[in-house]
Design a protein around this motif. Structure first.
Motif, mmCIF file in Angstrom:
data_model
loop_
_atom_site.group_PDB
_atom_site.id
_atom_site.type_symbol
_atom_site.label_atom_id
_atom_site.label_comp_id
_atom_site.label_asym_id
_atom_site.label_seq_id
_atom_site.Cartn_x
_atom_site.Cartn_y
_atom_site.Cartn_z
ATOM 1 N N ILE A 176 20.253 45.590 81.637
ATOM 2 C CA ILE A 176 18.971 46.088 81.130
ATOM 3 C C ILE A 176 17.870 45.849 82.164
ATOM 4 O O ILE A 176 17.060 46.737 82.426
ATOM 5 N N ARG A 177 17.859 44.680 82.763
ATOM 6 C CA ARG A 177 16.843 44.377 83.781
ATOM 7 C C ARG A 177 16.928 45.349 84.951
ATOM 8 O O ARG A 177 15.913 45.859 85.429
ATOM 9 N N ARG A 178 18.145 45.626 85.394
ATOM 10 C CA ARG A 178 18.321 46.549 86.513
ATOM 11 C C ARG A 178 17.801 47.946 86.154
ATOM 12 O O ARG A 178 17.118 48.589 86.961
ATOM 13 N N LEU A 179 18.084 48.402 84.950
ATOM 14 C CA LEU A 179 17.615 49.721 84.518
ATOM 15 C C LEU A 179 16.090 49.769 84.376
ATOM 16 O O LEU A 179 15.460 50.759 84.747
ATOM 17 N N VAL A 180 15.505 48.703 83.851
ATOM 18 C CA VAL A 180 14.047 48.648 83.708
ATOM 19 C C VAL A 180 13.390 48.596 85.087
ATOM 20 O O VAL A 180 12.387 49.271 85.345
ATOM 21 N N ALA B 128 14.587 49.836 87.809
ATOM 22 C CA ALA B 128 14.741 51.173 88.400
ATOM 23 C C ALA B 128 13.677 52.140 87.885
ATOM 24 O O ALA B 128 13.366 53.131 88.548
ATOM 25 N N LYS B 129 13.115 51.846 86.718
ATOM 26 C CA LYS B 129 12.043 52.674 86.171
ATOM 27 C C LYS B 129 10.684 52.280 86.759
ATOM 28 O O LYS B 129 9.655 52.795 86.345
ATOM 29 N N GLY B 130 10.688 51.341 87.690
ATOM 30 C CA GLY B 130 9.465 50.960 88.377
ATOM 31 C C GLY B 130 8.685 49.835 87.719
ATOM 32 O O GLY B 130 7.584 49.510 88.157
ATOM 33 N N LEU B 131 9.243 49.208 86.700
ATOM 34 C CA LEU B 131 8.535 48.134 86.009
ATOM 35 C C LEU B 131 8.927 46.784 86.588
ATOM 36 O O LEU B 131 10.078 46.559 86.952
ATOM 37 N N ARG B 132 7.952 45.885 86.644
ATOM 38 C CA ARG B 132 8.196 44.528 87.126
ATOM 39 C C ARG B 132 7.895 43.553 86.004
ATOM 40 O O ARG B 132 7.034 43.801 85.160
ATOM 41 N N TYR B 133 8.592 42.425 86.008
ATOM 42 C CA TYR B 133 8.545 41.492 84.888
ATOM 43 C C TYR B 133 8.963 40.116 85.369
ATOM 44 O O TYR B 133 9.465 39.936 86.477
ATOM 45 N N ARG B 134 8.752 39.135 84.523
ATOM 46 C CA ARG B 134 9.230 37.769 84.758
ATOM 47 C C ARG B 134 10.544 37.600 84.001
ATOM 48 O O ARG B 134 10.707 38.131 82.902
ATOM 49 N N VAL B 135 11.446 36.843 84.590
ATOM 50 C CA VAL B 135 12.749 36.597 83.971
ATOM 51 C C VAL B 135 12.792 35.181 83.413
ATOM 52 O O VAL B 135 12.366 34.232 84.075
ATOM 53 N N ALA B 136 13.297 35.045 82.193
ATOM 54 C CA ALA B 136 13.457 33.738 81.545
ATOM 55 C C ALA B 136 12.169 32.925 81.632
ATOM 56 O O ALA B 136 12.150 31.788 82.080
ATOM 57 N N ALA B 137 11.079 33.534 81.191
ATOM 58 C CA ALA B 137 9.764 32.904 81.288
ATOM 59 C C ALA B 137 9.166 32.684 79.901
ATOM 60 O O ALA B 137 9.530 33.361 78.942
ATOM 61 N N GLU C 68 24.009 46.801 71.982
ATOM 62 C CA GLU C 68 23.254 48.049 72.019
ATOM 63 C C GLU C 68 23.358 48.671 73.415
ATOM 64 O O GLU C 68 23.418 47.949 74.410
ATOM 65 N N PRO C 69 23.355 50.005 73.486
ATOM 66 C CA PRO C 69 23.453 50.660 74.798
ATOM 67 C C PRO C 69 22.286 50.253 75.705
ATOM 68 O O PRO C 69 21.120 50.372 75.331
ATOM 69 N N SER C 70 22.622 49.783 76.881
ATOM 70 C CA SER C 70 21.616 49.267 77.813
ATOM 71 C C SER C 70 20.589 50.316 78.203
ATOM 72 O O SER C 70 19.399 50.001 78.343
ATOM 73 N N ASP C 71 21.021 51.561 78.373
ATOM 74 C CA ASP C 71 20.071 52.598 78.770
ATOM 75 C C ASP C 71 19.062 52.883 77.661
ATOM 76 O O ASP C 71 17.883 53.126 77.934
ATOM 77 N N VAL C 72 19.494 52.801 76.419
ATOM 78 C CA VAL C 72 18.582 52.996 75.288
ATOM 79 C C VAL C 72 17.572 51.848 75.231
ATOM 80 O O VAL C 72 16.371 52.064 75.039
ATOM 81 N N CYS C 73 18.054 50.619 75.426
ATOM 82 C CA CYS C 73 17.166 49.450 75.431
ATOM 83 C C CYS C 73 16.140 49.563 76.557
ATOM 84 O O CYS C 73 14.945 49.340 76.341
ATOM 85 N N ALA C 74 16.609 49.898 77.761
ATOM 86 C CA ALA C 74 15.716 49.998 78.914
ATOM 87 C C ALA C 74 14.657 51.082 78.694
ATOM 88 O O ALA C 74 13.481 50.881 79.032
ATOM 89 N N ALA D 54 10.633 50.389 78.574
ATOM 90 C CA ALA D 54 9.723 51.091 79.477
ATOM 91 C C ALA D 54 8.662 51.856 78.698
ATOM 92 O O ALA D 54 7.472 51.798 79.039
ATOM 93 N N ASP D 55 9.068 52.555 77.647
ATOM 94 C CA ASP D 55 8.110 53.318 76.841
ATOM 95 C C ASP D 55 7.037 52.407 76.254
ATOM 96 O O ASP D 55 5.845 52.714 76.317
ATOM 97 N N VAL D 56 7.464 51.292 75.692
ATOM 98 C CA VAL D 56 6.518 50.374 75.037
ATOM 99 C C VAL D 56 5.583 49.741 76.060
ATOM 100 O O VAL D 56 4.375 49.669 75.854
ATOM 101 N N VAL D 57 6.142 49.268 77.172
ATOM 102 C CA VAL D 57 5.308 48.606 78.186
ATOM 103 C C VAL D 57 4.302 49.594 78.761
ATOM 104 O O VAL D 57 3.109 49.269 78.887
ATOM 105 N N LEU D 58 4.736 50.784 79.089
ATOM 106 C CA LEU D 58 3.820 51.777 79.670
ATOM 107 C C LEU D 58 2.749 52.166 78.660
ATOM 108 O O LEU D 58 1.580 52.338 79.022
ATOM 109 N N GLU D 59 3.118 52.290 77.403
ATOM 110 C CA GLU D 59 2.146 52.639 76.354
ATOM 111 C C GLU D 59 1.103 51.532 76.201
ATOM 112 O O GLU D 59 -0.090 51.789 76.106
ATOM 113 N N ARG D 60 1.536 50.286 76.214
ATOM 114 C CA ARG D 60 0.607 49.163 76.065
ATOM 115 C C ARG D 60 -0.277 48.995 77.303
ATOM 116 O O ARG D 60 -1.429 48.598 77.192
#
Length: 149
Positions: free
Chosen positions: A38-42, A44-53, A130-136, A140-146
Motif C-alpha cells: 500500500i505504501r509503495r502504491l501511495v 507512486a501516486k506522488g504522496l509523501r507520509y511518515r511511517v509508523a509515526a 483488502e485489495p492494496s490498489d483499492v486501499c491506496a 490518495a483521494d482522501v488525502v488530496l481532498e483534505r
C-alpha cells in the motif's frame, strides 16, 4: 535447545510450545507485506507520509502511515490481531488468553479512532486482505481532498 516435549516457557510467556514461541516472535508489528505494498502504491501516486509515526505526540499510538498536514492516519490491520469479522479464527491453544488479547486490541483500536477524531484527525482503517490498489486509491483521494480544503 531441549526437545519440544521438555520445553518450558520462559517466565511470563504465554507460548504453549517452543515452536509457537518462535512463530509468535517472527510476527512483524510493522512493515508487513500489505503495508509495504500500500505504501509503495501511495508513494507512486506522488504522496509523501511518515511511517509508523505518532499522529499526535502525546498519544502513545502509532499509525502505519501518517499524513500530518492533511491530518489523516492510516492503519492496515491484520485479520488475526484485530479481529476481522470475515477471517478471524479463535486459536485452539491458549484460546482464553489470545481471544482476550484480540478483544483488547479491538478496544484499543476504537479508543485510538476516537482520540484521533477528537484531535481533528481522520482515521482510515483497512484489513490486510483488502485489495492494496483499492486501499491506496482511497487513501490518495482522501488525502488530496483534505489538502485542498
Amino acid at each position: 535447545m531441549t526437545e519440544e516435549s521438555e520445553w518450558v516457557a520462559p517466565e511470563g510467556s504465554w507460548a504453549s510450545s517452543a515452536a509457537r514461541r518462535r512463530n509468535m516472535q517472527a510476527i512483524r508489528s510493522r512493515d508487513t507485506k500489505p503495508e509495504k505494498l500500500i505504501r509503495r502504491l501511495v508513494h507512486a501516486k506522488g504522496l509523501r507520509y511518515r511511517v509508523a509515526a505518532r499522529p499526535v505526540p502525546n498519544l502513545r499510538r502509532t499509525a502505519d502511515m501518517v499524513f500530518r498536514p492533511a491530518k489523516v492516519a492510516v492503519f492496515v490491520d491484520g485479520c488475526y490481531w484485530h479481529g476481522c469479522p470475515e477471517h478471524y479464527v479463535p486459536p485452539k491453544t491458549n484460546s482464553g488468553y489470545w481471544s482476550e488479547k484480540v478483544l483488547r486490541n479491538v478496544a484499543r483500536d476504537r479508543d485510538t479512532d476516537q482520540r484521533l477524531a477528537d484531535e481533528g484527525w481522520l482515521v482510515l482503517r483497512f484489513w490486510e486482505h483488502e485489495p492494496s490498489d483499492v486501499c491506496a486509491s482511497r487513501i490518495a483521494d482522501v488525502v488530496l481532498e483534505r489538502r485542498a480544503r
